[in-house]
Motif scaffolding. Sequence first.
Motif, PDB file in Angstrom:
ATOM      1  N   PRO A 286      -4.817   1.129 -12.216  1.00  0.00           N
ATOM      2  CA  PRO A 286      -3.689   1.279 -11.288  1.00  0.00           C
ATOM      3  C   PRO A 286      -2.799   0.026 -11.321  1.00  0.00           C
ATOM      4  CG  PRO A 286      -5.771   1.698 -10.168  1.00  0.00           C
ATOM      5  CD  PRO A 286      -6.110   1.253 -11.552  1.00  0.00           C
ATOM      6  N   LEU A 287      -1.478   0.245 -11.332  1.00  0.00           N
ATOM      7  CA  LEU A 287      -0.564  -0.908 -11.387  1.00  0.00           C
ATOM      8  C   LEU A 287      -0.650  -1.739 -10.109  1.00  0.00           C
ATOM      9  CD1 LEU A 287       2.706   0.575 -12.930  1.00  0.00           C
ATOM     10  CD2 LEU A 287       0.934  -0.777 -14.024  1.00  0.00           C
ATOM     11  N   PHE A 288      -0.843  -1.055  -8.983  1.00  0.00           N
ATOM     12  CA  PHE A 288      -0.941  -1.770  -7.707  1.00  0.00           C
ATOM     13  C   PHE A 288      -2.168  -1.295  -6.947  1.00  0.00           C
ATOM     14  CE2 PHE A 288       3.547  -2.007  -8.751  1.00  0.00           C
ATOM     15  CZ  PHE A 288       3.781  -3.353  -8.566  1.00  0.00           C
ATOM     16  N   PRO A 289      -3.308  -1.924  -7.180  1.00  0.00           N
ATOM     17  CA  PRO A 289      -4.490  -1.496  -6.434  1.00  0.00           C
ATOM     18  C   PRO A 289      -4.229  -1.671  -4.945  1.00  0.00           C
ATOM     19  CG  PRO A 289      -5.026  -3.183  -8.068  1.00  0.00           C
ATOM     20  CD  PRO A 289      -3.544  -3.055  -8.040  1.00  0.00           C
TER      21      PRO A 289
ATOM     22  N   ASN B 224       0.811   5.400  -7.779  1.00  0.00           N
ATOM     23  CA  ASN B 224       0.069   6.659  -7.762  1.00  0.00           C
ATOM     24  C   ASN B 224       0.733   7.708  -8.642  1.00  0.00           C
ATOM     25  OD1 ASN B 224      -2.048   8.263  -6.978  1.00  0.00           O
ATOM     26  ND2 ASN B 224      -0.937   9.100  -5.232  1.00  0.00           N
ATOM     27  N   PHE B 225       2.055   7.758  -8.610  1.00  0.00           N
ATOM     28  CA  PHE B 225       2.734   8.739  -9.469  1.00  0.00           C
ATOM     29  C   PHE B 225       2.402   8.447 -10.923  1.00  0.00           C
ATOM     30  CE2 PHE B 225       6.182   9.750 -12.384  1.00  0.00           C
ATOM     31  CZ  PHE B 225       6.160  11.133 -12.268  1.00  0.00           C
ATOM     32  N   ILE B 226       2.465   7.163 -11.269  1.00  0.00           N
ATOM     33  CA  ILE B 226       2.256   6.805 -12.675  1.00  0.00           C
ATOM     34  C   ILE B 226       0.820   7.131 -13.104  1.00  0.00           C
ATOM     35  CG2 ILE B 226       2.200   4.836 -14.282  1.00  0.00           C
ATOM     36  CD1 ILE B 226       4.612   3.738 -12.592  1.00  0.00           C
TER      37      ILE B 226
ATOM     38  N   ASN C 271       0.813  -1.212   0.000  1.00  0.00           N
ATOM     39  CA  ASN C 271       0.000   0.000   0.000  1.00  0.00           C
ATOM     40  C   ASN C 271       0.849   1.265   0.000  1.00  0.00           C
ATOM     41  OD1 ASN C 271      -2.349  -1.367  -0.151  1.00  0.00           O
ATOM     42  ND2 ASN C 271      -2.870  -1.213   2.004  1.00  0.00           N
ATOM     43  N   SER C 272       1.904   1.274   0.798  1.00  0.00           N
ATOM     44  CA  SER C 272       2.642   2.531   0.882  1.00  0.00           C
ATOM     45  C   SER C 272       3.603   2.694  -0.289  1.00  0.00           C
ATOM     46  CB  SER C 272       3.346   2.655   2.236  1.00  0.00           C
ATOM     47  OG  SER C 272       4.419   1.748   2.291  1.00  0.00           O
ATOM     48  N   ASP C 273       4.496   1.725  -0.492  1.00  0.00           N
ATOM     49  CA  ASP C 273       5.535   1.932  -1.509  1.00  0.00           C
ATOM     50  C   ASP C 273       5.010   1.742  -2.927  1.00  0.00           C
ATOM     51  OD1 ASP C 273       6.820   1.789   0.901  1.00  0.00           O
ATOM     52  OD2 ASP C 273       8.420   0.466   0.237  1.00  0.00           O
ATOM     53  N   LEU C 274       4.195   0.683  -3.094  1.00  0.00           N
ATOM     54  CA  LEU C 274       3.810   0.360  -4.471  1.00  0.00           C
ATOM     55  C   LEU C 274       2.544   1.105  -4.906  1.00  0.00           C
ATOM     56  CD1 LEU C 274       4.670  -3.447  -4.525  1.00  0.00           C
ATOM     57  CD2 LEU C 274       6.002  -1.527  -5.392  1.00  0.00           C
ATOM     58  N   ALA C 275       1.496   1.091  -4.069  1.00  0.00           N
ATOM     59  CA  ALA C 275       0.258   1.764  -4.482  1.00  0.00           C
ATOM     60  C   ALA C 275       0.402   3.286  -4.322  1.00  0.00           C
ATOM     61  CB  ALA C 275      -0.912   1.242  -3.668  1.00  0.00           C
TER      62      ALA C 275
END
Length: 649
Positions: free
Chosen positions: A501-504, A353-355, A344-348
């Motif tokens: 999103p890449l990482f929901p 989120n940036f992407i 949740n923090s690093d990937l999502a």
Amino acid sequence: MKYYITTPIFYPNSSPHIGTAYTTVAADALARYHRLQGNQVYFLTGTDENAQKIVRTAEANNTDTKSYVDGVVERFKDLWRALDISNDDFIRTTEERHQKVVQQIFTKLYEQGDIYKSEYSGWYCTPCETFWMENKLNEGKCPNADCGRDVELLKEESYFFRLSKYQGALLDYINTHSDFIQPVSRRNEMVKFIEGGLEDLCVSRTTFQWGIKVPFDPKHVVYVWLDALINYISALGYPDGENYKNYWPADVHIMGKDIVRFHAIIWPIILMAIDVPLPKVIYGHGWYLTKDGGKISKSRGNVQDSFALIQRYGSDAIRYFLLREMQVGTDGTYSEDNVVERLNSDLANDFGNFISRSLAMVVKFRDGIVPPSGQEQALELELKALSTEVKKAVDKSLRKCDPASALEEIWRFVARCNKYVDETAPWSLAKQEDQRERLDTVLYTFVECIRIMAILTAPFMPGIPSKICGLLGKDERLIKWEEADQWGILEEGIKVQKGEPLFPRIDMTEYLTPEETKTVDEKQNAPIESLEMPVLGFEPIKEEISIDEFAKIDLRVGKVVSAEKVEKTDKLMKLEVEIAGEVRTIVSGIAKHYSAEDLINQYVVVVANLKPTKLRGITSQGMILAASQGEVLEVLTVNKRLPGGARVK
Ligand code: MSP
């Protein structure tokens, strides 16, 4: 340049678990990194099948040993596929190509007098597959710190390998090759061990038949470690196979700390004795342990189904977690909520989120067509300089087999990119006609940053490049390591899409109180509309409640008497709060906004009758009130004239 990397070969006595997967995922990241650099890579893994413990497990399962290992080996292969492991070969020590090399080397060592026949009288630890002399035992048990189990008395005719003869040569080698055993803490342990004196090693067994037969004395089978270590050259076709000529010596043998001893002593001595060059690096990493510091093991009943985990979170997220969480030279902590938190923090929140945020803006403001960059300003130059710095640091960390530091560096870039979005505020630029060129530059920079992220993360999360290339309408030829700090690679005019999103984000309500979940929610994929009006994106007012319903909530003033960050989390703070003479522990998701010193002696507002809940193993008895909007969060405090315990109504 060639690059040969190996994992240990795994005992197929039970299915692999997430801890065991670390070595293979780390080796895979290194192999992929070297391939991306254009090196000719050979990546080997496999299974170590001739161990006595496997015979016992098969017996316990009422199966013959070969069918048993065949079944478990398939589970290993399945897991490596599920984790996108890119091994070039998979060796099984029951294969003929391996057995014949072991027999050849055993015979050579015997003929030149390095192996001799005698009698072994001592102890054997079957779980560790290790011989122990009586004086080394720890209260009659296996002295290996990770084992401590019962040992068995052996008295049998055996062949012995003259380790003692090579002690001096090995020490000289280690002392003159400072990179041979890494990290340095393991090297020091090994030097100390060798200086303590090497005894000749028992290298055959006669009390069971499963294994590779000593060719000139077939009632003996070769000791499993002597057999297993040889896989690193038998797989290459030693002594005259093309792969052997191309790839040996290995660039790195990577393994867990528990088996460095075998690789740093027995293996180099075998190689010295048969006049073969030594591997360049033996790298011993830590272990993944459970939260309470225990081993992940089937017998302790804490092994989670790795396949289910991968299905739930995806291979990239599991790989990211494993590689990021274990720091060099130390053990890592594995738990599913740690995985969720990292995801949740690093990937999502940070990466994904940036992407999605930045691509959404290209879609919204330029119909998805990447505009040409205009004049760069200080912010863009800063990003460029950072990409060079980060790439250099990543190269350095990966040369030292340290994926965690490499990822930490890459996330420095990701964090800077997120900050760049806030600093450039494209939603405001879009409203100003005279800022058209500036907005073009910012949007172009976004897409270049995404390209750079795709390259830098490719060795660790191999699913990312194709997903990002898909969003950018490019193919994977875009992923060139040497271009990770070059700019202006993407052509203007390409059409991008926002995509999914890449990482929901994984719903953390099971793990966090509503207050903390809210903090996470606010950072999550902020919709483009709210980006345009960041100050006005208020949450809608909730449905009405009666005064009686409100009266059920018991709000109290509480005095913070101590505060500390919860270890290994970014946002949790553990507070001791005094309410009417009672001190309560409250865990609150405010650590990103406050330091412990900011909070101590503050009078905060506490929901005092909230059911206790467990966060990171800590029971939290209440909730602290805070107001928040966007990235800003402020804890509600009251005047210090009121004591802890005063009602708030
Ligand atoms: N068969 C031997 C290796 C022979 S190599 C010539 C062996 N096999 S093993 O299956 O027991 O372990 C394989 C690898 O998994 C080792 O590197 C070991 O350290 C690693 N791990 C096992 N459990 C682990 C964790 N919980 N965490 C990290 N690595 C762990 O030893």
